[in-house]
Scaffold this motif. Structure first.
Motif: not given
Ligand SMILES: Cc1ncc(COP(=O)(O)O)c(C=O)c1O
Length: 456
Positions: A119-120, A248
């Motif tokens: 995800g980062s 997000d």
């Protein structure tokens, strides 16, 4: 009492080999009661087993990385097929095209996509693209949302920011969820400087006038989420200020709605990030969004080049194959209906037990039915980590791992019934401990602690 002898021996060794004894802070020893499985051996469906042979119903599902359950055959077979055609090529592979085509057709937010593994990777890529697109410096993060990236633009804003240099910290600012005035104030103070706003479109906040029945909102898809149409107003403010809006969807995506929670409320960001359960346990993440922003990472423009994301393993085929198989299978089984209805049953069962044990002051289920969370609180409503530890110790002893709740297709009424029995035992235990005023003595070891703290 369950024995964790073998697991504890291995865990001790692991701490000598790996800082923190884990590769994700939220799986660390400080996040779980001492009397809990230190090392997991394997998992299947809704269950996992530890190294001492104890079996648990697993509601945590790693870090929420499953939506169909552990060891799902459809997804695993797609991954195995991909392995048989080798896992990485010298030029782009056909799966890169197939998954991109599928995603652009499937997700309304996606005019273009770029894939990562965690995800980062993609939240940081979204931030970098926003800065390049706007030529601005500042990144605004939602203060109530705990995590966006392992990278310094975000970690610098937490309490655990040792090693992050000052210049990284100074450009990350915050705003409050459901408080449009805090957003207005921020735009006034940093006029012309804010490149992007990043937030989860939804966390644990229920829509205004939520009556416990999500059905009407789900069907119409018309009612905006958030207090006073927060998301719509946020969207408008970003457009007015020339700021990129990033949602997000790492946790909310797929779970609230297969296309993203924002799609449910029809409030579309400029960029959206997906990961975690989108590939049912395999490594894959996705940045999706507007072509005019995304194309800056490409070869067909005359602006400055943006190193948006480029990874040796970015095009590794197994995650790509798993992602497309997961999304197709989720559609086939109508995943959202299952998750929302299972969550509703869990909440109803939980509330019945709370009433039966008369512990409503001390234990709550917060959040939407598709993504609920159990929280132990003091009577003033503030989080009570010692009580949380005591409660979970008992629930784990009854064979249920539920530090956070990730409902999957593998969770059925059978697991639900067994879980409610364990929750009942947990509630009875904390009731006794509260009556005797000895919470600290009611569990072994230390209480759970927040990840983002300055010192151990
Ligand atoms: C909302 C959110 N965004 C981003 C991330 C980062 O994802 P990853 O751990 O895959 O890098 C997480 C991880 O927990 C998350 O919960």
């Amino acid at each position: 009492m369950k024995s964790y002898k073998k697991g504890r021996e291995i865990s001790k060794e692991l701490h000598n080999l790996v800082p923190g004894g884990s590769h994700t802070y939220s799986k660390g020893d400080d996040q779980f009661p001492f009397a809990s499985p230190p090392i997991i051996s394997h998992a299947d469906g809704a269950y996992c087993w530890d190294m001492d042979g104890n079996k648990f119903i697993d509601w945590a599902m790693g870090n929420r990385v499953f939506i169909l359950g552990h060891n799902n055959k459809v997804v695993n077979n797609a991954a195995k097929d991909a392995i048989d055609r080798s896992t990485n090529y010298t030029r782009p592979g056909i799966l890169e095209y197939e998954v991109a085509k599928f995603a652009v057709d499937f997700f309304p937010v996606a005019e273009m996509v770029k894939f990562g593994k965690n995800g980062s990777d993609v939240t940081t890529a979204a931030v970098k693209l926003s800065r390049a697109f706007t030529g601005r410096t500042h990144v605004a993060v939602c203060k109530q949302h705990p995590f966006f990236s392992i990278h310094d633009w975000f970690i610098g804003s937490t309490n655990m920011n040792s090693g992050v240099i000052e210049s990284e910290k100074q450009y990350t600012i915050g705003f409050d969820y459901n408080d449009i005035d805090s957003v207005n104030r921020m735009f006034d103070e940093y006029e012309g400087k804010i490149a992007c706003l990043i937030l989860e479109p939804v966390k644990n906040d229920l829509p205004l006038n939520y009556d416990g029945n999500f059905e009407p909102i789900y069907k119409n898809g018309k009612i905006n989420h958030g207090k006073d149409n927060f998301l719509t107003r946020l969207r408008d403010l970003c457009t007015k200020n020339g700021t990129v809006l990033i949602f997000d969807e790492m946790i909310s995506g797929i779970r609230f709605d297969i296309r993203g929670a924002h799609h449910l409320w029809e409030v579309y960001p400029d960029l959206a990030t997906y990961g975690k359960c989108i590939s049912n346990g395999f490594c894959f993440s996705m940045l999706a969004g507007k072509k005019e922003i995304m194309r800056l990472g490409g070869l067909d423009h005359d602006k400055e080049r943006v190193f948006v994301l480029s990874q040796t393993h970015g095009s590794e085929t197994v995650g790509l194959a798993a992602a497309i198989a997961t999304l197709k299978e989720c559609e086939r089984v109508k995943i959202n209906e299952h998750i929302w209805s299972m969550g509703k049953k869990l909440r109803e069962g939980f509330l019945k037990l709370v009433e039966q044990e008369n512990v409503g002051e001390y234990i709550k289920m917060i959040g939407f039915d598709c993504n609920p969370q159990i929280l132990c609180t003091k009577s003033d409503g503030s989080y009570w980590p010692e009580l949380q530890t005591s409660f979970h110790e008992e629930v784990i002893e009854c064979g249920v791992l539920i530090p956070w709740i990730t409902i999957t297709y593998a969770h059925t009424d059978v697991e639900l019934e067994l879980t409610l029995k364990a929750l009942e035992k947990g509630m009875q235990k904390i009731k006794r401990a509260i009556a005797m005023d000895n919470i600290e003595d009611s569990y072994q070891g230390d209480a759970v602690k927040p990840v983002f703290r300055k010192y151990n």
